[in-house]
Design an enzyme around this catalytic site. Structure first.
Site, PDB file in Angstrom:
ATOM      1  N   GLU A 240     -41.180   5.595  26.823  1.00  0.00           N
ATOM      2  CA  GLU A 240     -42.374   6.105  26.146  1.00  0.00           C
ATOM      3  C   GLU A 240     -42.084   6.764  24.794  1.00  0.00           C
ATOM      4  O   GLU A 240     -42.410   7.932  24.570  1.00  0.00           O
ATOM      5  CB  GLU A 240     -43.125   7.081  27.053  1.00  0.00           C
ATOM      6  CG  GLU A 240     -43.677   6.431  28.308  1.00  0.00           C
ATOM      7  CD  GLU A 240     -44.618   7.343  29.076  1.00  0.00           C
ATOM      8  OE1 GLU A 240     -44.704   8.545  28.748  1.00  0.00           O
ATOM      9  OE2 GLU A 240     -45.274   6.858  30.011  1.00  0.00           O
ATOM     10  N   GLU A 456     -44.461   2.416  35.142  1.00  0.00           N
ATOM     11  CA  GLU A 456     -45.143   3.620  35.613  1.00  0.00           C
ATOM     12  C   GLU A 456     -46.614   3.290  35.815  1.00  0.00           C
ATOM     13  O   GLU A 456     -47.217   2.587  35.002  1.00  0.00           O
ATOM     14  CB  GLU A 456     -45.021   4.790  34.625  1.00  0.00           C
ATOM     15  CG  GLU A 456     -43.624   5.345  34.479  1.00  0.00           C
ATOM     16  CD  GLU A 456     -43.558   6.562  33.556  1.00  0.00           C
ATOM     17  OE1 GLU A 456     -44.616   7.208  33.345  1.00  0.00           O
ATOM     18  OE2 GLU A 456     -42.469   6.860  33.049  1.00  0.00           O
TER      19      GLU A 456
END
EC number: 3.2.1.182
Length: 570
Positions: A240, A456
């Site tokens: 991320e 995720e």
């Protein structure tokens, strides 16, 4: 099917529902917010009237019908090579922040120095104590039938000063974890860096704001490849980077907590319009160097893969207009394309180059060549979606944050006043599975259909949710995950090359600036009972879901599926 119904609330809060069209009653999840949701996917628009039909309507929020038994995903919807697993990160679960030679990370420093920046003033000093209880984590994975565990390496645990000689006790910890996983038939997927940079490098030269981080990260990656590469065959260089750059250097709500002077953050000494792009540029250069090293020296048998895990958000146009369609495209460019397009074709999206100007660093030709086609696999971290609304590009508009540069606002409500989906208890997550399907099809149609893992996906339990009466009865999480697993199947059926789904997260953990107030785990951590692990309802569902014998699952040959190419369909 959009269902418009009238309901009467009885004393037990049971809803007796009769639709105007005479449809059968449905079990509905209702939330206490004054808004309604038009039909999208399986959501329905419900207006609830308490009392007599003549009383004015009081809409109580987006709802969706409970999945029918045949809609609940089954393991045999997917081939036998499709991988289900769970994810975590080092700082969020390990604890042992200063044990066995570990050095402080930026998150150790941030939580200790600015405790007021964490909503419950907690930290990751102990977290879920996975440094000492990792065998319990492995057991939970085994009990759920999970085939993959995605975890990250603490840079400052194996290199306390960020560089130099490795800390053998740190290496031993990860070796023990990896060996235990393999012993129990669970495949390790390793994230090299998940936001916890050594504080020593932050103090020395400013961390990711300095190009020196590129070589130091390359050294860190080399230590990981040499120490664990004989057993770890799947790597993600960074997790991320978009969220990291925006939250750490734009808004300053995450470590190291930098923002522009006059803004409310821990360290208002930065530049929220430049530093996110500087840090992001160095992340991409570090990724390219690590991948080049990996492919040259640590994958001689060709059986290992490396890539990056991107945070992604789905977008719908705020209203049906050309301007909002274009705003949606820019939003996707800034959210996903910022880091994806450089590793696919070697440069940032055209819209970013056009609108950001000289605040966006340039790549050399050599750097572009290293970056292009540098991912064998890609991870997508998906939680929610937004409406994208055009903001006029004019001299009257002055961006304050780098996120303003897209000239598109992200809205939870559309032009009709309806939320994009039911809110889940977590204030920022509105459930919208279609957004995941759409993103996977964008990856297929625009970016060469690379091999993708959903690295995720999940929601949090929060104490403020009145429907959460038992910490083990996480029925909202179960419904959310079932719908998103179905969304993945929808994308696969349309040709997307998706190889796995990893729930975030395996266990309740330290959720960054939210501390322990948001619990994303399939497994409950009982902090009043020595961090004992307890399976939630969703975990028990996975145990049943994954119990189908592999011999009964179909096989799909993925050897001929296209690799990530350096071209982008525009």
């Amino acid at each position: 099917m959009a269902l418009l119904a009238a309901a009467t609330l009885n004393p037990t809060t049971h809803l007796s529902i009769r639709s105007r069209a005479g449809h059968n009653s449905e079990n509905l999840w209702l939330r206490s917010a004054a808004s309604s949701q038009k039909s999208k996917g399986r959501f329905c628009n419900l207006t609830v009237r308490a009392g007599t039909p003549s009383k004015p309507a009081e809409p109580i929020g987006p709802v969706f019908t409970k999945l029918k038994p045949w809609q609940i995903p089954k393991r045999d919807w997917f081939d036998k090579d499709f991988l289900f697993g769970a994810s975590t990160s080092a700082y969020q679960i390990e604890g042992a922040w200063n044990e066995d030679g570990k050095g402080p990370s930026t998150w150790d420093h941030f939580c200790h120095t600015y405790p007021e920046r964490i909503s419950d003033r907690t930290n990751g000093d102990v977290a879920a104590n996975s440094y000492h209880l990792y065998e319990e984590d492995v057991k939970a994975l085994k009990d759920m039938g999970m085939k993959v565990y995605r975890f990250s390496i603490s840079w400052s645990r194996i290199l306390p000063n960020g560089t130099g000689k490795p800390n053998q006790k740190g290496i031993d910890y990860y070796n023990n974890l990896i060996n235990s996983l393999i012993h129990h038939g669970i495949v390790p997927y390793v994230t090299i860096w998940h936001w916890d940079t050594p504080q020593a490098l932050e103090d020395k030269y400013g961390g990711f704001l300095n190009r020196q981080i590129v070589n130091d990260y390359k050294h860190f990656a080399k230590v990981c490849f040499e120490s664990f590469g004989d057993r770890v065959k799947n790597w993600f260089t960074f997790n991320e980077p978009h969220t990291y750059c925006c939250f750490s250097y734009g808004e300053g709500i995450h470590a190291p907590g930098r923002c522009s002077p006059g803004m409310d953050c821990a360290v208002p000494e930065g530049d929220s319009l430049r530093e996110p792009y500087t840090a992001g540029h160095h992340i991409l250069l570090a990724h390219a160097e690590a991948v080049e090293l990996f492919k040259a020296h640590y994958n001689e048998h060709g059986d290992s893969k490396i890539g990056m895990a991107f945070d992604v958000m789905g977008y719908e146009p705020y209203q049906d207009s050309f301007l909002d369609d274009q705003a949606r495209e820019r939003s996707i460019d800034y959210n996903l394309g910022w880091f994806l397009e450089p590793v696919v074709r070697g440069d940032y999206p055209f819209s970013m180059r056009s609108l950001i100007g000289d605040r966006l660093p340039m790549f050399t030709k050599e750097e572009q060549e290293k970056l292009a086609s540098s991912c064998d696999i890609m991870g997508l971290n998906y939680y929610t979606s937004r409406f994208s609304k055009h903001v006029d590009i004019s001299s009257d508009f002055t961006p304050k944050l780098n996120t303003d540069d897209a000239y598109a606002s992200s809205e939870t409500k559309g032009s009709d006043g309806n939320d994009i989906g039911p809110i889940t208890g977590t204030y920022w997550i509105y459930m919208y599975p279609k957004g995941l399907t759409d993103l996977l099809l964008i990856m297929k149609e625009k970016y060469g259909n690379p091999p993708i893992f959903i690295t995720e996906n999940g929601i949090a339990d929060v104490d403020s949710d009145p429907t959460m009466t038992d910490p083990l009865d996480d029925w909202k999480r179960l419904d959310y995950l079932q719908r998103h697993i179905s969304a993945v199947k929808d994308a696969i059926d349309q040709g997307a090359d998706v190889r796995g789904h990893f729930t975030w997260g395996l266990i309740d953990n330290f959720e960054w600036s939210l501390g322990y107030s948001s619990r994303f785990g399939l497994v409950y951590i009982d902090k009043k009972d020595g961090n004992k692990r307890k399976l939630k309802k969703s975990a028990k569902w996975f145990a049943k879901f994954n119990s189908v014998p592999k011999a009964l699952l179909k096989t799909t040959n993925t050897n001929n599926k296209p690799a990530v190419t350096a071209s982008v369909s525009l």
